[in-house]
Scaffold this motif. Structure first.
Motif, PDB file in Angstrom:
ATOM      1  N   PHE A  86     130.646  27.457 -49.585  1.00  0.00           N
ATOM      2  CA  PHE A  86     129.922  27.844 -48.368  1.00  0.00           C
ATOM      3  C   PHE A  86     129.828  29.359 -48.200  1.00  0.00           C
ATOM      4  O   PHE A  86     129.454  29.849 -47.143  1.00  0.00           O
ATOM      5  N   CYS A  87     130.210  30.104 -49.269  1.00  0.00           N
ATOM      6  CA  CYS A  87     130.021  31.564 -49.246  1.00  0.00           C
ATOM      7  C   CYS A  87     128.553  31.865 -49.523  1.00  0.00           C
ATOM      8  O   CYS A  87     127.910  32.644 -48.826  1.00  0.00           O
ATOM      9  N   THR A  88     128.015  31.229 -50.552  1.00  0.00           N
ATOM     10  CA  THR A  88     126.589  31.415 -50.856  1.00  0.00           C
ATOM     11  C   THR A  88     125.769  30.483 -49.954  1.00  0.00           C
ATOM     12  O   THR A  88     126.323  29.677 -49.207  1.00  0.00           O
TER      13      THR A  88
ATOM     14  N   SER B  50     125.909  39.767 -48.517  1.00  0.00           N
ATOM     15  CA  SER B  50     125.121  38.821 -49.313  1.00  0.00           C
ATOM     16  C   SER B  50     124.153  39.606 -50.197  1.00  0.00           C
ATOM     17  O   SER B  50     124.269  40.824 -50.346  1.00  0.00           O
ATOM     18  N   GLY B  51     123.188  38.882 -50.765  1.00  0.00           N
ATOM     19  CA  GLY B  51     122.202  39.550 -51.604  1.00  0.00           C
ATOM     20  C   GLY B  51     121.231  40.399 -50.783  1.00  0.00           C
ATOM     21  O   GLY B  51     120.631  41.342 -51.295  1.00  0.00           O
ATOM     22  N   GLY B  52     121.091  40.078 -49.510  1.00  0.00           N
ATOM     23  CA  GLY B  52     120.120  40.794 -48.663  1.00  0.00           C
ATOM     24  C   GLY B  52     120.745  41.631 -47.571  1.00  0.00           C
ATOM     25  O   GLY B  52     120.067  42.461 -46.965  1.00  0.00           O
TER      26      GLY B  52
ATOM     27  N   ALA C 248     125.206  44.919 -50.851  1.00  0.00           N
ATOM     28  CA  ALA C 248     126.240  44.881 -51.900  1.00  0.00           C
ATOM     29  C   ALA C 248     125.846  43.902 -53.009  1.00  0.00           C
ATOM     30  O   ALA C 248     125.973  44.217 -54.201  1.00  0.00           O
ATOM     31  N   GLY C 249     125.349  42.727 -52.633  1.00  0.00           N
ATOM     32  CA  GLY C 249     124.957  41.718 -53.627  1.00  0.00           C
ATOM     33  C   GLY C 249     123.816  42.222 -54.507  1.00  0.00           C
ATOM     34  O   GLY C 249     123.785  41.968 -55.723  1.00  0.00           O
ATOM     35  N   GLU C 250     122.901  42.948 -53.871  1.00  0.00           N
ATOM     36  CA  GLU C 250     121.762  43.507 -54.605  1.00  0.00           C
ATOM     37  C   GLU C 250     122.266  44.528 -55.629  1.00  0.00           C
ATOM     38  O   GLU C 250     121.799  44.564 -56.779  1.00  0.00           O
ATOM     39  N   ALA C 251     123.236  45.349 -55.222  1.00  0.00           N
ATOM     40  CA  ALA C 251     123.805  46.344 -56.139  1.00  0.00           C
ATOM     41  C   ALA C 251     124.520  45.638 -57.301  1.00  0.00           C
ATOM     42  O   ALA C 251     124.382  46.042 -58.467  1.00  0.00           O
TER      43      ALA C 251
HETATM   44  O1  KG4 Z   1     124.528  34.667 -49.422  1.00  0.00           O
HETATM   45  P1  KG4 Z   1     123.786  34.517 -50.714  1.00  0.00           P
HETATM   46  O2  KG4 Z   1     123.879  33.193 -51.436  1.00  0.00           O
HETATM   47  O3  KG4 Z   1     122.265  34.760 -50.552  1.00  0.00           O
HETATM   48  C1  KG4 Z   1     121.716  35.688 -49.677  1.00  0.00           C
HETATM   49  O4  KG4 Z   1     121.568  35.348 -48.478  1.00  0.00           O
HETATM   50  O5  KG4 Z   1     121.468  36.801 -50.173  1.00  0.00           O
HETATM   51  O6  KG4 Z   1     124.307  35.712 -51.649  1.00  0.00           O
HETATM   52  C2  KG4 Z   1     123.879  35.853 -52.978  1.00  0.00           C
HETATM   53  C3  KG4 Z   1     124.478  37.122 -53.547  1.00  0.00           C
HETATM   54  C4  KG4 Z   1     123.898  37.510 -54.908  1.00  0.00           C
HETATM   55  O7  KG4 Z   1     123.597  38.883 -54.882  1.00  0.00           O
HETATM   56  C5  KG4 Z   1     125.040  37.202 -55.877  1.00  0.00           C
HETATM   57  O8  KG4 Z   1     125.036  37.986 -57.050  1.00  0.00           O
HETATM   58  C6  KG4 Z   1     126.236  37.524 -55.020  1.00  0.00           C
HETATM   59  O9  KG4 Z   1     125.903  36.977 -53.738  1.00  0.00           O
HETATM   60  N1  KG4 Z   1     127.472  36.909 -55.534  1.00  0.00           N
HETATM   61  C7  KG4 Z   1     128.526  37.632 -56.006  1.00  0.00           C
HETATM   62  C8  KG4 Z   1     129.499  36.690 -56.445  1.00  0.00           C
HETATM   63  N2  KG4 Z   1     128.999  35.425 -56.225  1.00  0.00           N
HETATM   64  C9  KG4 Z   1     127.762  35.588 -55.659  1.00  0.00           C
HETATM   65  N3  KG4 Z   1     128.717  38.951 -56.103  1.00  0.00           N
HETATM   66  C10 KG4 Z   1     129.893  39.387 -56.610  1.00  0.00           C
HETATM   67  N4  KG4 Z   1     130.864  38.552 -57.045  1.00  0.00           N
HETATM   68  C11 KG4 Z   1     130.726  37.219 -56.985  1.00  0.00           C
HETATM   69  N5  KG4 Z   1     131.706  36.402 -57.419  1.00  0.00           N
END
Ligand code: KG4
Ligand code: ZN
Length: 343
Positions: free
Chosen positions: A302-304, A136-138, A162-165
């Protein structure tokens, strides 16, 4: 049993109702992305204030969506960590106050356990045991999952998630926050082999990740391209996005292969915002076909962050007889390995 789920750990207000017999009967989501976009990242104080505005109206909408009243709710699940302290406090306070007023139990849920169990909302649910990749982002974690609450972290990111990167590199490429999905769309127009990014920490044993170097590599590549081209062309931006994404995806695939070998498991569960990434899904699908195993994802919505995964996780734990005390406690930092296991 019907459980109301409340998610407010970051920049999404997610409210859902999970019914033991019917499954998910309501799902409401409000994303604060536009609110934070101007700042290039989540502003915690603005996030908390917006959760205050949105949580109760969304609970009312969820009850309407399910054609239920408060009397039909048997328990409340709320995210109590990890996450932003102010944001967590909003959802937790509302949850505890409603549970007190409605005279029903409430349980504080671990946000990452919510992500991990999100694939259980699908018809084709993974059986235990499995390896879970939480991205996720964190967080970026590989977890050995032997059952609910039986979690062993096999590896995790030692720096950026990974999300942060993805988000930081997207920002360097001029994309709006949070740029993960936009970077991935840009990469679709990119050509292979023009830029080659490193695959961090794959040349040594172990299951930890490091993604901050990729962001620096992207910054240097962009600076060099600007020197060469004066103005960064659309094609160059796409080629850089392609190379970055390919490096992240290949690194993750290498680590997943190792984790599956180490555990001798043949099921892989992917959850968290980055699991929406198409390229990652395709590559992990190919890996699992090669290994004659199976890969499981939550559906994209439900991924995010969402309330459904919190309602479901709370249902499992309330059903197991667990409740959280009335005295409010949020846990901005909270290791998943501290959770009770359910036998
Ligand atoms: O799980 P999440 O909604 O929030 C946290 O708990 O962090 O994840 C959000 C993260 C963000 O960094 C966003 O850029 C990333 O997920 N993200 C993706 C994609 N959709 C969302 N990263 C790469 N490819 C995607 N299609
Ligand atoms: Zn999340």
């Amino acid at each position: 049993m019907r459980i109301l789920g409340i998610e407010t750990s970051c920049d999404e207000t997610g409210i859902a109702i999970y019914d033991e017999k019917k499954g998910l009967v309501a799902n409401q989501l409000y994303s604060q992305i536009d609110l934070h976009a101007d700042y290039g990242g989540v502003v915690p104080e603005l996030a908390s204030r917006d959760h205050i505005r949105k949580t109760i109206p969304l609970i009312i909408s969820a009850l309407e969506e399910a054609k239920l009243t408060s009397k039909d709710i048997d328990g409340i699940a709320y995210t109590c960590g990890p996450g932003l302290v102010g944001a967590l406090l909003v959802g937790s306070t509302i949850a505890r106050a409603l549970a007190y007023a409605w005279n029903i139990p409430a349980i504080g849920v671990h946000h990452m356990e919510g992500h991990l169990l999100a694939p259980m909302l699908e018809d084709n649910k993974p059986q235990f045991p499995f390896v879970a990749l939480l991205i996720s982002g964190g967080h970026t974690q590989l977890v050995r999952v032997d059952g609910i609450g039986k979690y062993q972290v096999l590896g995790e990111s030692i720096d950026d998630a990974a999300g942060e990167a993805f988000d930081k590199t997207a920002k360097l490429l001029g994309l709006d926050y949070p740029g993960g999905a936009a970077l991935s769309r840009l990469a679709e127009k990119g050509q292979a082999n023009r830029f080659i990014f490193p695959r961090p920490m794959t040349d040594r044993p172990g299951l930890d990740f490091s993604f901050s170097g990729l962001k620096t590599f992207a910054a240097n590549t962009i600076n060099q391209a600007i020197k060469d081209e004066k103005i960064l062309s659309e094609q160059t931006r796409a080629d850089i996005a392609y190379a970055f994404q390919q490096a992240v995806v290949e690194t993750i695939v290498i680590k997943c292969r190792r984790a599956l070998k180490e555990t001798s498991f043949n099921r892989l569960v992917i959850a968290g915002g980055v699991s929406a990434n198409k390229q990652l899904r395709q590559s992990l699908g190919e890996l699992m076909t090669q290994l004659k195993g199976e890969v499981f994802y939550p559906q994209t919505q439900f991924c995010t962050d969402n309330g459904a995964m919190i309602a479901y996780t709370g249902f499992i734990r309330l059903k197991n007889g667990e409740t959280s005390p009335l005295a409010l406690e949020v846990k901005p930092r909270w290791a998943m390995t501290e959770l009770n296991s359910i036998t």
